[in-house]
Design an enzyme around this catalytic site. Structure first.
Site, mmCIF file in Angstrom:
data_model
loop_
_atom_site.group_PDB
_atom_site.id
_atom_site.type_symbol
_atom_site.label_atom_id
_atom_site.label_comp_id
_atom_site.label_asym_id
_atom_site.label_seq_id
_atom_site.Cartn_x
_atom_site.Cartn_y
_atom_site.Cartn_z
ATOM 1 N N LYS A 43 0.831 -1.197 0.000
ATOM 2 C CA LYS A 43 0.000 0.000 0.000
ATOM 3 C C LYS A 43 0.869 1.252 0.000
ATOM 4 C CE LYS A 43 -4.121 -1.862 0.078
ATOM 5 N NZ LYS A 43 -5.155 -1.592 -0.937
ATOM 6 N N GLU A 101 -1.358 -0.328 -8.948
ATOM 7 C CA GLU A 101 -2.808 -0.471 -8.923
ATOM 8 C C GLU A 101 -3.477 0.865 -8.613
ATOM 9 O OE1 GLU A 101 -5.827 -3.103 -6.147
ATOM 10 O OE2 GLU A 101 -3.933 -4.009 -6.804
ATOM 11 N N ASP A 136 -8.454 -0.799 -10.547
ATOM 12 C CA ASP A 136 -9.232 -1.487 -9.507
ATOM 13 C C ASP A 136 -10.549 -0.755 -9.293
ATOM 14 O OD1 ASP A 136 -10.275 -2.762 -7.303
ATOM 15 O OD2 ASP A 136 -8.701 -2.167 -5.924
ATOM 16 N N LYS A 168 -12.877 -8.036 -7.988
ATOM 17 C CA LYS A 168 -13.263 -8.537 -6.677
ATOM 18 C C LYS A 168 -14.694 -9.038 -6.763
ATOM 19 C CE LYS A 168 -10.124 -5.345 -4.361
ATOM 20 N NZ LYS A 168 -9.939 -4.256 -3.381
ATOM 21 N N ASP A 207 -0.216 -0.430 -4.523
ATOM 22 C CA ASP A 207 -1.629 -0.066 -4.623
ATOM 23 C C ASP A 207 -1.813 1.305 -3.982
ATOM 24 O OD1 ASP A 207 -4.353 0.132 -4.728
ATOM 25 O OD2 ASP A 207 -4.763 -1.569 -3.410
#
Length: 340
Positions: free
Chosen positions: A116, A172, A200, A224, A146
């Site tokens: 992250k 991401e 995403d 997802k 991400d």
């Protein structure tokens, strides 16, 4: 994103409420500002499903999550084409000195890591230090970052140029908009930075999840199960997008992870490790045998939910009422869509 529930066996609301267990699962580290992950699991004729949209999500967005849980519990999951799926480790936006502790929560070998970055209140130096710590500990692993749309276009180009020395496979959702993704992708290529761009939020939170593919804004997409409304709908999005896909989770219990594994196992091609190892960020689960990766892989298997653990982590009082009211409202939205 809410679309018709036609072809989904929508259970009567009383059956769903009777089957619902609201639980709170402690996190090892704070993730997305969450220290205790509240979610709902329920059992239907085909197995267990999960409903855990984050509290800030509105009912229309949350209804897709309920649809995904109902698919797993009342319709069942599609047949797999592989018996295990590769999984990445996840490193939240922790200080660099905590990276080793986070990675220590993963059993055996780690082949890929999602890190992250662009956390509010932190700067590029924090991101560089965190990514450098991961690369130092895992010199041969595939790394991806991400940003959760935390940068603007210029900041994204600056940050990804700086982070490229760590041999990132992809970044991401560096920026929020589809146009911004396309711009960042072009500018990086002009500078000779080969880091791929993955979409995403531009897929799972968009009214049109295929817009990013049509715009040439990404090299791959992250999918997802819950935000897209179920495994079968996610498979359709991947097929229509025509881009490589990475399957990820939404900080689910093993019940939700099982649906993510089903998606990854059903995809015709699976070129990247999946973001389905997030149970390693939690200290509790609803099963005595959590779906945690070993040596970088998760098996394709069902989850046996433990009644004692449901009782141990049960949410009561106002928070339980809040979740059950949310179930009622989102069920009504799905029922209304089915009548259209």
């Amino acid at each position: 994103m809410l679309s018709s529930s036609r072809s989904l066996p929508l259970p009567p609301l009383p059956d769903l409420l009777d089957a619902a267990h609201v639980v709170s699962l402690p996190m090892r580290v704070t993730f997305r500002g969450v220290a205790e992950r509240e979610t709902v699991v329920f059992r239907g004729p085909a197995g267990w499903g999960e409903f855990g949209p984050f509290p800030e999500y509105g009912d229309a967005e949350a209804a897709a999550w309920l649809r995904a849980g109902i698919e797993a519990a009342w319709q069942g999951l599609p047949e797999p084409v592989r018996d295990r799926v590769p999984v990445n480790a996840t490193v939240p936006a922790v200080p660099a000195e905590r990276v080793a502790d986070v990675l220590g929560g993963y059993s055996g070998q780690v082949h890929a890591v999602k890190i992250k970055v662009a956390e509010r209140g932190q700067g590029l130096a924090d991101d560089v230090a965190r990514v450098a710590a991961v690369r130092h500990l895992l010199p041969d692993a595939e790394l991806r970052v991400d940003a959760n749309a935390g940068w603007d276009d210029t900041a994204a180009v600056t940050a990804l140029s700086a982070l490229s020395e760590f041999r990132l496979a992809y970044a991401e959702q560096p920026v929020a908009s589809v146009e911004g993704l396309a711009s960042v992708r072009r500018r990086l290529r002009k500078q000779g930075v080969g880091t791929l761009i993955a979409a995403d939020e531009s897929v799972r939170k968009a009214e049109d999840p295929l817009a990013v593919a049509r715009a040439g804004a990404a090299d791959l997409i992250v999918v997802k199960v819950a935000p897209l409304g179920g495994v079968r709908r996610a498979l359709d999005v991947v097929a229509q997008a025509g881009l490589p896909a990475v399957v990820s989770s939404a900080i689910d219990s093993s019940v939700g992870i099982r649906a993510g594994v089903a998606l990854a196992a059903a995809l015709p091609e699976l070129p990247y490790a999946c973001g389905l190892g997030t149970l390693s960020l939690m200290t509790a689960d609803v099963t005595a045998e959590p779906l945690r990766p070993v040596d970088g892989f998760l098996p394709v298997r069902d989850v046996a939910v433990d009644e004692a653990l449901l009782a141990e982590h049960a949410v009561t009082g106002e928070r339980r009422d809040w979740w059950l009211d949310r179930l009622r409202r989102t069920h009504a939205l799905l029922s209304g869509a089915a009548q259209m």
